[in-house]
Design an enzyme around this catalytic site. Structure first.
Site, PDB file in Angstrom:
ATOM      1  N   ALA A  65       5.854  -4.129  -3.073  1.00 53.56           N
ATOM      2  CA  ALA A  65       5.547  -5.350  -3.834  1.00 53.56           C
ATOM      3  C   ALA A  65       4.129  -5.408  -3.633  1.00 53.56           C
ATOM      4  O   ALA A  65       3.343  -5.081  -2.747  1.00 53.56           O
ATOM      5  CB  ALA A  65       6.424  -6.411  -3.226  1.00 53.56           C
ATOM      6  N   GLY A 109       8.836  -2.603  -0.709  1.00 53.04           N
ATOM      7  CA  GLY A 109       9.710  -2.574  -2.077  1.00 53.04           C
ATOM      8  C   GLY A 109       9.718  -1.168  -2.742  1.00 53.04           C
ATOM      9  O   GLY A 109      10.746  -0.880  -3.377  1.00 53.04           O
ATOM     10  N   GLU A 112      12.477   0.530  -0.942  1.00 44.56           N
ATOM     11  CA  GLU A 112      13.747  -0.096  -1.342  1.00 44.56           C
ATOM     12  C   GLU A 112      14.052   0.151  -2.609  1.00 44.56           C
ATOM     13  O   GLU A 112      15.418   0.515  -3.061  1.00 44.56           O
ATOM     14  CB  GLU A 112      13.466  -1.701  -1.212  1.00 44.56           C
ATOM     15  CG  GLU A 112      13.504  -2.019   0.259  1.00 44.56           C
ATOM     16  CD  GLU A 112      12.817  -3.578   0.554  1.00 44.56           C
ATOM     17  OE1 GLU A 112      11.783  -3.758  -0.185  1.00 44.56           O
ATOM     18  OE2 GLU A 112      13.575  -4.236   1.041  1.00 44.56           O
ATOM     19  N   GLU A 132       6.471  -4.628   6.189  1.00 42.12           N
ATOM     20  CA  GLU A 132       6.463  -5.970   5.896  1.00 42.12           C
ATOM     21  C   GLU A 132       6.054  -6.613   6.829  1.00 42.12           C
ATOM     22  O   GLU A 132       5.514  -7.615   6.887  1.00 42.12           O
ATOM     23  CB  GLU A 132       7.685  -6.405   5.242  1.00 42.12           C
ATOM     24  CG  GLU A 132       7.869  -5.972   3.577  1.00 42.12           C
ATOM     25  CD  GLU A 132       8.790  -4.585   3.659  1.00 42.12           C
ATOM     26  OE1 GLU A 132       8.948  -3.712   4.764  1.00 42.12           O
ATOM     27  OE2 GLU A 132       9.323  -4.295   2.399  1.00 42.12           O
TER      28      GLU A 132
HETATM   29  N1  DAK Z   1       0.153  -4.637  -3.011  1.00 39.31           N
HETATM   30  C1  DAK Z   1      -1.170  -4.341  -4.022  1.00 39.31           C
HETATM   31  N2  DAK Z   1      -2.043  -3.439  -3.746  1.00 39.31           N
HETATM   32  C2  DAK Z   1      -1.903  -2.462  -3.236  1.00 39.31           C
HETATM   33  C3  DAK Z   1      -0.750  -2.356  -2.341  1.00 39.31           C
HETATM   34  C4  DAK Z   1       0.262  -3.320  -2.379  1.00 39.31           C
HETATM   35  N3  DAK Z   1       1.528  -3.154  -1.760  1.00 39.31           N
HETATM   36  N4  DAK Z   1      -0.750  -0.841  -1.652  1.00 39.31           N
HETATM   37  C5  DAK Z   1      -1.852  -0.560  -2.103  1.00 39.31           C
HETATM   38  N5  DAK Z   1      -2.648  -1.304  -2.825  1.00 39.31           N
HETATM   39  C6  DAK Z   1      -4.086  -1.178  -3.400  1.00 39.31           C
HETATM   40  C7  DAK Z   1      -5.226  -1.372  -2.553  1.00 39.31           C
HETATM   41  O1  DAK Z   1      -5.351  -2.773  -2.176  1.00 39.31           O
HETATM   42  C8  DAK Z   1      -6.278  -0.579  -3.100  1.00 39.31           C
HETATM   43  O2  DAK Z   1      -6.869  -1.361  -3.995  1.00 39.31           O
HETATM   44  P1  DAK Z   1      -8.578  -1.478  -4.289  1.00 39.31           P
HETATM   45  O3  DAK Z   1      -8.696  -1.930  -3.129  1.00 39.31           O
HETATM   46  O4  DAK Z   1      -8.834  -0.171  -4.553  1.00 39.31           O
HETATM   47  O5  DAK Z   1      -8.530  -2.458  -5.496  1.00 39.31           O
HETATM   48  C9  DAK Z   1      -5.546   0.582  -3.732  1.00 39.31           C
HETATM   49  O6  DAK Z   1      -4.032   0.275  -3.757  1.00 39.31           O
HETATM   50  C10 DAK Z   1      -5.583   2.008  -3.034  1.00 39.31           C
HETATM   51  O7  DAK Z   1      -5.096   1.677  -1.643  1.00 39.31           O
HETATM   52  P2  DAK Z   1      -5.861   2.046  -0.333  1.00 39.31           P
HETATM   53  O8  DAK Z   1      -7.227   1.880  -0.617  1.00 39.31           O
HETATM   54  O9  DAK Z   1      -5.220   1.092   0.598  1.00 39.31           O
HETATM   55  O10 DAK Z   1      -5.251   3.414   0.039  1.00 39.31           O
HETATM   56  P3  DAK Z   1      -5.148   4.202   1.274  1.00 39.31           P
HETATM   57  O11 DAK Z   1      -5.083   5.586   0.816  1.00 39.31           O
HETATM   58  O12 DAK Z   1      -6.390   3.984   2.139  1.00 39.31           O
HETATM   59  O13 DAK Z   1      -3.956   3.698   2.003  1.00 39.31           O
HETATM   60  C11 DAK Z   1      -1.532   2.588   1.964  1.00 39.31           C
HETATM   61  C12 DAK Z   1      -2.562   3.730   1.179  1.00 39.31           C
HETATM   62  C13 DAK Z   1      -0.308   2.813   1.108  1.00 39.31           C
HETATM   63  C14 DAK Z   1      -1.330   2.933   3.243  1.00 39.31           C
HETATM   64  C15 DAK Z   1      -2.145   1.115   2.016  1.00 39.31           C
HETATM   65  O14 DAK Z   1      -2.640   0.871   0.667  1.00 39.31           O
HETATM   66  C16 DAK Z   1      -1.183   0.404   2.353  1.00 39.31           C
HETATM   67  O15 DAK Z   1      -1.003  -0.002   3.540  1.00 39.31           O
HETATM   68  N6  DAK Z   1      -0.637  -0.415   1.325  1.00 39.31           N
HETATM   69  C17 DAK Z   1       0.252  -1.698   1.702  1.00 39.31           C
HETATM   70  C18 DAK Z   1       1.589  -1.231   1.962  1.00 39.31           C
HETATM   71  C19 DAK Z   1       2.508  -2.222   2.246  1.00 39.31           C
HETATM   72  O16 DAK Z   1       2.175  -2.972   3.139  1.00 39.31           O
HETATM   73  N7  DAK Z   1       3.691  -2.264   1.713  1.00 39.31           N
HETATM   74  C20 DAK Z   1       4.577  -3.408   1.681  1.00 39.31           C
HETATM   75  C21 DAK Z   1       4.260  -4.406   0.603  1.00 39.31           C
HETATM   76  S1  DAK Z   1       5.411  -5.881   0.983  1.00 39.31           S
HETATM   77  C22 DAK Z   1      10.898 -10.550  -1.266  1.00 39.31           C
HETATM   78  C23 DAK Z   1      11.275  -9.139  -1.386  1.00 39.31           C
HETATM   79  C24 DAK Z   1      10.535  -7.920  -1.105  1.00 39.31           C
HETATM   80  C25 DAK Z   1       9.329  -8.246  -0.725  1.00 39.31           C
HETATM   81  C26 DAK Z   1       8.940  -9.368  -0.650  1.00 39.31           C
HETATM   82  C27 DAK Z   1       9.643 -10.249  -0.897  1.00 39.31           C
HETATM   83  N8  DAK Z   1      11.549 -11.587  -1.621  1.00 39.31           N
HETATM   84  C28 DAK Z   1      12.960 -11.379  -1.740  1.00 39.31           C
HETATM   85  C29 DAK Z   1      11.019 -12.881  -1.677  1.00 39.31           C
HETATM   86  C30 DAK Z   1       8.765  -6.988  -0.615  1.00 39.31           C
HETATM   87  C31 DAK Z   1       7.372  -6.638   0.100  1.00 39.31           C
HETATM   88  C32 DAK Z   1       6.569  -5.877   0.221  1.00 39.31           C
HETATM   89  O17 DAK Z   1       7.110  -4.591  -0.376  1.00 39.31           O
END
Ligand code: DAK
Length: 258
Positions: A65, A109, A112, A132
């Site tokens: 997400a 997400g 998921e 998460e």
């Molecule tokens: N959201 C927004 N931007 C993201 C992103 C994300 N999930 N993942 C990556 N990006 C963006 C980065 O910020 C970066 O943007 P700039 O800095 O260039 O502007 C760009 O994509 C490239 O990412 P990286 O520079 O970080 O690239 P790397 O190759 O170094 O790393 C990575 C890739 C996938 C390992 C890293 O980007 C990463 O850890 N990303 C986050 C992964 C993560 O934590 N995903 C889970 C998200 S939370 C809910 C239901 C569901 C959810 C929430 C609530 N309710 C029912 C209320 C779900 C939550 C989630 O999914």
């Protein structure tokens, strides 16, 4: 329809929906989720579409997400908008089969969404995870439920509590994905599989999907009864007569979804 965060292409009765927010590794923001839902609904209603594929880029299926969009939201806002509630329903409730073709990251997400599809084919570079926990939240679009059903309690707990990623080899070994293919072959293989499904009787395809999904919702005895009754009902279709006649006549069946 004109979309900004996804690309939709239909050919050979297969609708391919490509998530397309490369600057954010296809993070699921509200626009993308809405457009994805609309595209799946359109494909469901389009009689030319017999199978769907959801895919991303080589680097990311979807990195979760959109954290930028979520970070400042309050409890009241996410509850009031039922964040990721109804918006994911078109994918979850689709009657037509949906294959997830995953290359690169399928996180949070994104993982998921892949698990919401009927099965996952992934590239050798795929990485699945529910990170998460690192953000001070938990999976919220089915991760605690579907991942556990896919890989069992121990692996699911390991992934959900540590946030570690699972590579393609492990994902295939534990049954999260159905096949692993080289990156360059991902779409070719997935489209071959989708076309093969599209050639079957849609009545059988939808019934098989329904019966498998029923196994997650009911007891074995009830599931077996449901399956048997659906099987019986197939004898009311022309496609059953055609399929069995074709076998006996040593020719390919010509299904007409009737
Ligand atoms: N959201 C927004 N931007 C993201 C992103 C994300 N999930 N993942 C990556 N990006 C963006 C980065 O910020 C970066 O943007 P700039 O800095 O260039 O502007 C760009 O994509 C490239 O990412 P990286 O520079 O970080 O690239 P790397 O190759 O170094 O790393 C990575 C890739 C996938 C390992 C890293 O980007 C990463 O850890 N990303 C986050 C992964 C993560 O934590 N995903 C889970 C998200 S939370 C809910 C239901 C569901 C959810 C929430 C609530 N309710 C029912 C209320 C779900 C939550 C989630 O999914």
């Amino acid at each position: 329809m004109a979309y900004e965060t996804i690309i939709v292409k239909i050919s050979d009765h297969v609708c391919v929906i490509t998530l397309n927010r490369p600057s954010a590794l296809n993070a699921l923001n509200s626009q993308l989720v809405e457009e994805l839902g609309d595209a799946v609904t359109d494909a469901e209603n389009n009689h030319k579409v017999r199978c769907m594929v959801i895919t991303g880029s080589e680097k990311a299926f979807a990195a979760g997400a959109d954290i930028t969009e979520m970070a400042d939201k309050s409890f009241v806002e996410v509850v009031a908008k039922d964040l990721f509630g109804s918006s994911m329903m078109p994918v979850q409730n689709a009657k037509k089969p949906i294959i997830a073709a995953v290359s690169g990251y399928a996180l949070g997400g994104g993982c998921e969404l892949a698990m919401m599809c009927d099965f996952i084919i992934c590239a050798e570079n795929a990485k699945f995870g529910q990170p998460e926990i690192n953000l001070g939240v938990i999976a919220g679009i089915g991760g605690t439920q579907r991942l556990t059903r896919f890989v069992g309690k121990s692996k699911a707990m390991d992934m959900l509590l540590t946030g570690r990623f699972m590579d393609a080899e492990e994902a295939e070994r534990v049954g999260l994905v159905s096949r692993v293919v080289p990156e360059k072959m991902l779409m070719e293989v997935t489209l071959e599989v989708a076309v093969k499904i599209a050639e079957k009787s849609q009545i059988s395809v939808k019934s098989a999907k329904e019966a498998v999904n029923r196994s997650f919702e009911t007891t074995l005895a009830e599931g077996l009864l449901f399956e048997r009754r659906v099987f019986h009902s197939m004898f009311a279709t022309e496609d059953q007569k055609e399929g069995m006649s074709a076998f006996l006549e040593k020719r390919d069946p010509q299904f007409r979804d009737k």
